[in-house]
Design a protein around this motif. Sequence first.
Motif, PDB file in Angstrom:
ATOM      1  N   TYR A 107       0.825  -1.206   0.000  1.00 18.51           N
ATOM      2  CA  TYR A 107       0.000   0.000   0.000  1.00 18.51           C
ATOM      3  C   TYR A 107       0.862   1.261   0.000  1.00 18.51           C
ATOM      4  O   TYR A 107       1.649   1.505   0.916  1.00 18.51           O
ATOM      5  CB  TYR A 107      -0.959  -0.031   1.186  1.00 18.51           C
ATOM      6  N   LEU A 108       0.670   2.063  -1.045  1.00 18.31           N
ATOM      7  CA  LEU A 108       1.509   3.238  -1.275  1.00 18.31           C
ATOM      8  C   LEU A 108       1.472   4.215  -0.114  1.00 18.31           C
ATOM      9  O   LEU A 108       2.517   4.730   0.297  1.00 18.31           O
ATOM     10  CB  LEU A 108       1.074   3.933  -2.564  1.00 18.31           C
ATOM     11  N   ASP A 109       0.287   4.495   0.417  1.00 17.12           N
ATOM     12  CA  ASP A 109       0.180   5.468   1.500  1.00 17.12           C
ATOM     13  C   ASP A 109       1.021   5.059   2.700  1.00 17.12           C
ATOM     14  O   ASP A 109       1.699   5.886   3.315  1.00 17.12           O
ATOM     15  CB  ASP A 109      -1.287   5.643   1.919  1.00 17.12           C
ATOM     16  N   PHE A 110       0.971   3.774   3.051  1.00 14.26           N
ATOM     17  CA  PHE A 110       1.760   3.262   4.175  1.00 14.26           C
ATOM     18  C   PHE A 110       3.247   3.410   3.874  1.00 14.26           C
ATOM     19  O   PHE A 110       4.019   3.909   4.702  1.00 14.26           O
ATOM     20  CB  PHE A 110       1.411   1.803   4.437  1.00 14.26           C
ATOM     21  N   LEU A 165       7.626   2.237 -10.687  1.00 17.73           N
ATOM     22  CA  LEU A 165       7.594   1.269  -9.595  1.00 17.73           C
ATOM     23  C   LEU A 165       6.293   1.383  -8.812  1.00 17.73           C
ATOM     24  O   LEU A 165       5.713   0.380  -8.405  1.00 17.73           O
ATOM     25  CB  LEU A 165       8.790   1.459  -8.663  1.00 17.73           C
ATOM     26  N   ILE A 166       5.848   2.610  -8.602  1.00 15.78           N
ATOM     27  CA  ILE A 166       4.575   2.827  -7.903  1.00 15.78           C
ATOM     28  C   ILE A 166       3.440   2.182  -8.673  1.00 15.78           C
ATOM     29  O   ILE A 166       2.600   1.468  -8.111  1.00 15.78           O
ATOM     30  CB  ILE A 166       4.313   4.340  -7.711  1.00 15.78           C
ATOM     31  N   GLU A 167       3.389   2.437  -9.960  1.00 16.11           N
ATOM     32  CA  GLU A 167       2.281   1.941 -10.790  1.00 16.11           C
ATOM     33  C   GLU A 167       2.246   0.418 -10.850  1.00 16.11           C
ATOM     34  O   GLU A 167       1.182  -0.190 -10.863  1.00 16.11           O
ATOM     35  CB  GLU A 167       2.390   2.517 -12.204  1.00 16.11           C
ATOM     36  N   GLU A 168       3.424  -0.200 -10.883  1.00 20.47           N
ATOM     37  CA  GLU A 168       3.454  -1.654 -11.078  1.00 20.47           C
ATOM     38  C   GLU A 168       3.378  -2.434  -9.777  1.00 20.47           C
ATOM     39  O   GLU A 168       2.769  -3.513  -9.741  1.00 20.47           O
ATOM     40  CB  GLU A 168       4.722  -2.054 -11.833  1.00 20.47           C
ATOM     41  N   PHE A 169       3.944  -1.918  -8.686  1.00 21.36           N
ATOM     42  CA  PHE A 169       4.101  -2.743  -7.498  1.00 21.36           C
ATOM     43  C   PHE A 169       3.379  -2.248  -6.254  1.00 21.36           C
ATOM     44  O   PHE A 169       3.287  -2.973  -5.274  1.00 21.36           O
ATOM     45  CB  PHE A 169       5.583  -2.915  -7.173  1.00 21.36           C
ATOM     46  N   LEU A 170       2.871  -1.015  -6.277  1.00 27.95           N
ATOM     47  CA  LEU A 170       2.209  -0.489  -5.094  1.00 27.95           C
ATOM     48  C   LEU A 170       0.787  -0.062  -5.429  1.00 27.95           C
ATOM     49  O   LEU A 170       0.496   0.404  -6.513  1.00 27.95           O
ATOM     50  CB  LEU A 170       2.984   0.706  -4.514  1.00 27.95           C
ATOM     51  N   HIS A 171      -0.106  -0.237  -4.428  1.00 25.86           N
ATOM     52  CA  HIS A 171      -1.510   0.137  -4.587  1.00 25.86           C
ATOM     53  C   HIS A 171      -1.802   1.404  -3.793  1.00 25.86           C
ATOM     54  O   HIS A 171      -1.309   1.571  -2.686  1.00 25.86           O
ATOM     55  CB  HIS A 171      -2.424  -0.987  -4.094  1.00 25.86           C
ATOM     56  N   VAL A 172      -2.605   2.283  -4.377  1.00 24.71           N
ATOM     57  CA  VAL A 172      -2.989   3.502  -3.676  1.00 24.71           C
ATOM     58  C   VAL A 172      -3.970   3.159  -2.568  1.00 24.71           C
ATOM     59  O   VAL A 172      -4.867   2.357  -2.763  1.00 24.71           O
ATOM     60  CB  VAL A 172      -3.622   4.511  -4.654  1.00 24.71           C
TER      61      VAL A 172
END
Length: 242
Positions: free
Chosen positions: A203-206, A235-242
């Motif tokens: 999770y991106l926010d965390f 990297l955000i787009e592929e591996f992390l969720h908003v």
Amino acid sequence: MSDIACRNLCKTFHQGEEVITALDHVSLDMAEGSFACLSGPSGSGKTTLLNALGGLDTPDSGEITVGDQRLDQLSRGELADLRLNHIGFVFQAYNLIPVLSAQENIEFIMQVQGVPAQQRRKLVADILAEVGLAGMEGRRPAEMSGGQQQQLAIGRALVTRPKLLILDEPTEGIQPNIIQRIGEVLSQLCKEQGMTILIVEQYLDFVKEFCDRFVLMNRGRVVATDEIGELREELIEEFLHV
């Protein structure tokens, strides 16, 4: 005990005649008090690396140093002592003892360490409050939701205030307000007690709020080690969720 480092870790598994490379010359450094996120696609070697760093599995080759101790040079007894007193784990499967209450699951570790009963009770109360489980001391794991069981597993890992804390997707199924509280607790332990944390988190926010480094694995290799402030958009787009 301070920095965590591994050098050229290699690990293969055999499935019939097929050889699977889980770790392919992996090297990684973590400074004392750092809070790193480990990510990557399924089968990239994340869990194998976590197990190696925590002394649960032995790589085929390479070196792992936790503070001033080389894990590959420790006996089984010395490794067990290191895990008991200096390394905390939070697994996806929780690994709670089903016949014990929440209090007893946390207290069990301290009993093994020889902590006096009165001190154990105070520490358990403090830990359960930290992870959002105050008042649930008497509940067994089967009487708790999946998220609450994960909170309990985190509390059990924190009770010894380990120098290295390893967490494998610990926020899965936990309410957002509790995730925030757990992130704050972990961040505080990093800053105030020098705890080093390696977490598998999506999770991106965390990640952006609490972690200071993003480590990406793919096909058994570390392929990126971005500082959080310089985290690349791809990297955000592929591996992390908003």
